[in-house]
Design an enzyme around this catalytic site. Structure first.
Site, PDB file in Angstrom:
ATOM      1  N   ASP A 189       0.858  -1.185   0.000  1.00  0.00           N
ATOM      2  CA  ASP A 189       0.000   0.000   0.000  1.00  0.00           C
ATOM      3  C   ASP A 189       0.893   1.233   0.000  1.00  0.00           C
ATOM      4  OD1 ASP A 189      -1.800  -2.062   0.492  1.00  0.00           O
ATOM      5  OD2 ASP A 189      -3.025  -0.883   1.876  1.00  0.00           O
ATOM      6  N   LYS A 221      -6.838   3.334  -3.431  1.00  0.00           N
ATOM      7  CA  LYS A 221      -7.282   3.328  -2.035  1.00  0.00           C
ATOM      8  C   LYS A 221      -7.478   4.767  -1.590  1.00  0.00           C
ATOM      9  CE  LYS A 221      -5.286   1.966   2.467  1.00  0.00           C
ATOM     10  NZ  LYS A 221      -4.232   1.186   3.132  1.00  0.00           N
ATOM     11  N   LYS A 231     -10.204   0.163  -2.624  1.00  0.00           N
ATOM     12  CA  LYS A 231     -10.136  -0.043  -1.173  1.00  0.00           C
ATOM     13  C   LYS A 231     -10.418   1.254  -0.427  1.00  0.00           C
ATOM     14  CE  LYS A 231      -6.988  -1.365   2.598  1.00  0.00           C
ATOM     15  NZ  LYS A 231      -5.658  -1.891   2.965  1.00  0.00           N
TER      16      LYS A 231
END
Lengths: 288, 308
Positions: B145, B208, B244
């Site tokens: 991430d 995300k 996400k």
């Protein structure tokens, strides 16, 4: 042109987390006077309203239980002051619900006095219920009271204001938060009392008041796993059995205050505070 | 083409030509998602789906190996008392904890995700970000991430951000790359859409919303804009990108609203942990509480579910 004014009727809503929402279910029940006139459309609270109220009450436990006993007393005294200022409104509401003027006055007076009574106990009940215990080992052993957490209260059906106040005050003065189901047939004062609470520095979520049908909600009040104690004030043997069975799931404390005369002096005592307190005993090692 | 294959050529699109977002329209659309009636049977299925999409997360400066092992134990034994439920998708930790998490999770088929690139600020030289990514992957991270350089993006240095994402993607090797836009710092929904397009064109596998360190974190409007960007990108290129939302989704009811939004924007094809994740720490417990409620009919208490 006429000068006749259209009266503004109050919308009675429920009280959750310091706010006055309508019931999420959108259901209502008409409240009628003795002569059959509709006094108000009361929210018919649902189990989801109850769940939301418990979430609000749980969120408020941390702050309220850590508030100093002195300040809790001050806040209860403040509730009494606010109620005193709105005596006439409460008397009028009780009269609408079929109580005569003289009895309405004495009910409101007793409610105010009851709040003052418990305000006084705020920093005193600990002394009478706590103890240093004799033990035959080298320990300093003492027991103190702690609030249980969230208390659900099925308020008395017969006494719309005094019965409500008499059950809320001992729960919150001890640092608990509560969710209350008001008298189904005399609910007006409960919601007006929520307005009094709202103006009295009582943090949102400490007291949550619902209106609705007792038979529908009793099971929820008894079974919710996040409720630590349930207080019920009316009921047959069947209801008592149901409450106690459902309360067993998380072993919540069951407090029965059935068939009490809430107007008497005997209806107030520090044991009502103790009802929703947990005793914590500490063993502290000491040199022998 | 699957997202695992690398696109052949990466090219920064002209971001000035990215369609503008109708903010009022987005708000209204989101309000509609929140009013859908979900019947009990669907709710149970949705809760299970949510559970399988959760990245169980601990990203605190005070994290210790013990805390991470504990979280991994929780991921493995989340619902031993309720058999038949899916496990969470991944455990998300800081790079120094990747090895520990990998070992603790063993062969339980739960991924290890690692934040990287100077999370959460992204303020570090590129060399260091690349090195951090490589170390995390070498230690066994299945997913990375990364955070974008918001400062550069807001100055209009799109090439810089684009190259950075592409370089990190390269450093990831076989690991999946999720690109955190940190929408709370981007300001407008137009910027969110631009950043989404940029990240997808640069090779992101997932986009995300947030680090969880900045408020507001994930919100429904922001997520809707990103989902729409994913849809448009899919129609234009045929590449499917995952989504996400992270930060601030702590109760099951809200997570169900997100699923409704996913369903009505991207459709069933995205209904899998391969394409949609929730970054959350307390959501799993609430989902379990709701499932237990559906089974027993009694409202549950957090007292009976593990804290971490």
């Amino acid at each position: 042109m006429t000068n006749e004014r259209v009266a503004v009727a109050k919308t009675y809503k429920i009280y959750i987390g310091g706010k006055f929402p309508r019931t999420e279910s959108g259901r209502y029940y008409p409240l009628e006077s003795a002569k059959g006139a509709v006094l108000a459309n009361m929210c018919r609270g649902s189990r989801k309203d109850f769940r939301n109220a418990v979430v609000a009450a749980r969120a408020a436990t941390g702050g309220w239980s850590k508030t100093s006993a002195y300040l809790r007393g001050q806040i209860l005294y403040r509730i009494a002051e606010m109620l005193e200022g709105r005596r006439e409104q409460f008397i009028a509401e009780l009269q609408l619900q079929g109580v005569n003027r003289r009895r309405a006055e004495s009910e409101v007076n007793a409610s105010i006095d009851r709040l003052i009574y418990y305000a006084g106990w705020a920093d005193k009940y600990q002394q009478i219920f706590s103890a240093v215990n004799p033990v035959s080992s080298s320990h300093f052993n003492f027991s103190v009271l702690e609030p249980m957490g969230v208390v659900s209260i099925l308020a008395p059906e017969s006494s719309g204001l005094l019965g409500l106040v008499s059950n809320i005050a001992p729960a919150i003065v001890g640092g608990n938060t509560c969710v209350v189901l008001a008298s189904q047939s005399k609910p007006l004062c409960a919601i007006s009392f929520a307005e009094v609470l709202h103006a009295s520095d009582v943090p949102g979520g400490v007291v949550n008041i619902l209106t609705g049908f007792k038979p529908e909600l009793t099971g929820q009040f008894a079974s919710h796993m996040d409720v630590n104690a349930v207080v019920y004030c009316d009921g047959t043997v069947e209801i008592a059995k149901k409450v106690q069975e459902l309360a067993a799931a998380n072993i919540k404390r069951v407090v029965a205050r059935v068939a009490r005369d809430w107007s008497g002096d005997s209806a107030q005592d520090p044991y009502l505070i103790q009802d929703t307190q947990e005793t914590k005993t500490t063993w502290h090692p000491i040199g022998s | 083409m699957s997202a695992k294959e690398k696109p052949k050529t990466l090219q920064l699109p002209d971001l000035d030509r990215v369609a503008l977002v109708d903010e009022v329209g987005v708000e209204e659309r989101v309000a509609r998602f929140r009013s859908r009636s979900i019947k009990n049977a669907s709710k149970v299925e949705a809760l299970k789906m949510i559970l399988s999409m959760i990245d169980l997360t601990t990203l605190e400066g005070q994290d210790t190996p013990g805390k991470v092992r504990q979280l991994c134990q929780k991921a493995i034994h989340l619902h031993d008392g309720m058999p038949g439920l899916p496990h969470v998708a991944a455990v998300c930790v800081y790079p120094p904890m990747v090895g520990i998490a990998k070992k603790a999770l063993g062969n339980h088929n739960i991924n290890v995700a690692s934040v990287a690139t100077a999370f959460p600020s992204g303020m570090a030289p590129r060399q260091i970000k690349l090195e951090e990514t490589r170390i995390a992957v070498a230690d066994g991270a299945d997913e990375i991430d990364m955070v974008i350089s918001r400062g550069e993006f807001l100055q209009g240095h799109y090439e810089f951000v684009f190259d950075e994402i592409a370089a990190i993607k390269d450093a990831c090797g076989t690991a999946h790359l999720k690109v955190i836009l940190e929408t709370g710092e981007l300001g407008t929904l137009d910027q969110v859409r631009k950043a989404s397009m940029l990240a997808m064109h640069a090779g992101a596998d997932f986009i995300k919303t947030s680090t969880g360190k900045i408020q507001p974190a994930a919100t429904m409007p922001v997520t809707l804009v990103m989902l729409q960007a994913i849809r448009d990108f899919y129609f234009a290129t045929g590449r499917r990108i995952g989504m996400k939302p992270a930060g601030g989704i702590s109760d099951a009811k809200l997570a169900i609203h997100y699923l409704v939004m996913l369903h009505e924007t991207l459709g069933q094809a995205w209904f899998s942990p391969e394409w949609f994740r929730f970054g959350a720490s307390s959501l799993a417990n609430d989902v379990l509480m709701q499932l237990q409620k559906q089974q027993s009919g009694v409202y549950q208490s957090a007292d009976y579910f593990s804290k971490d």
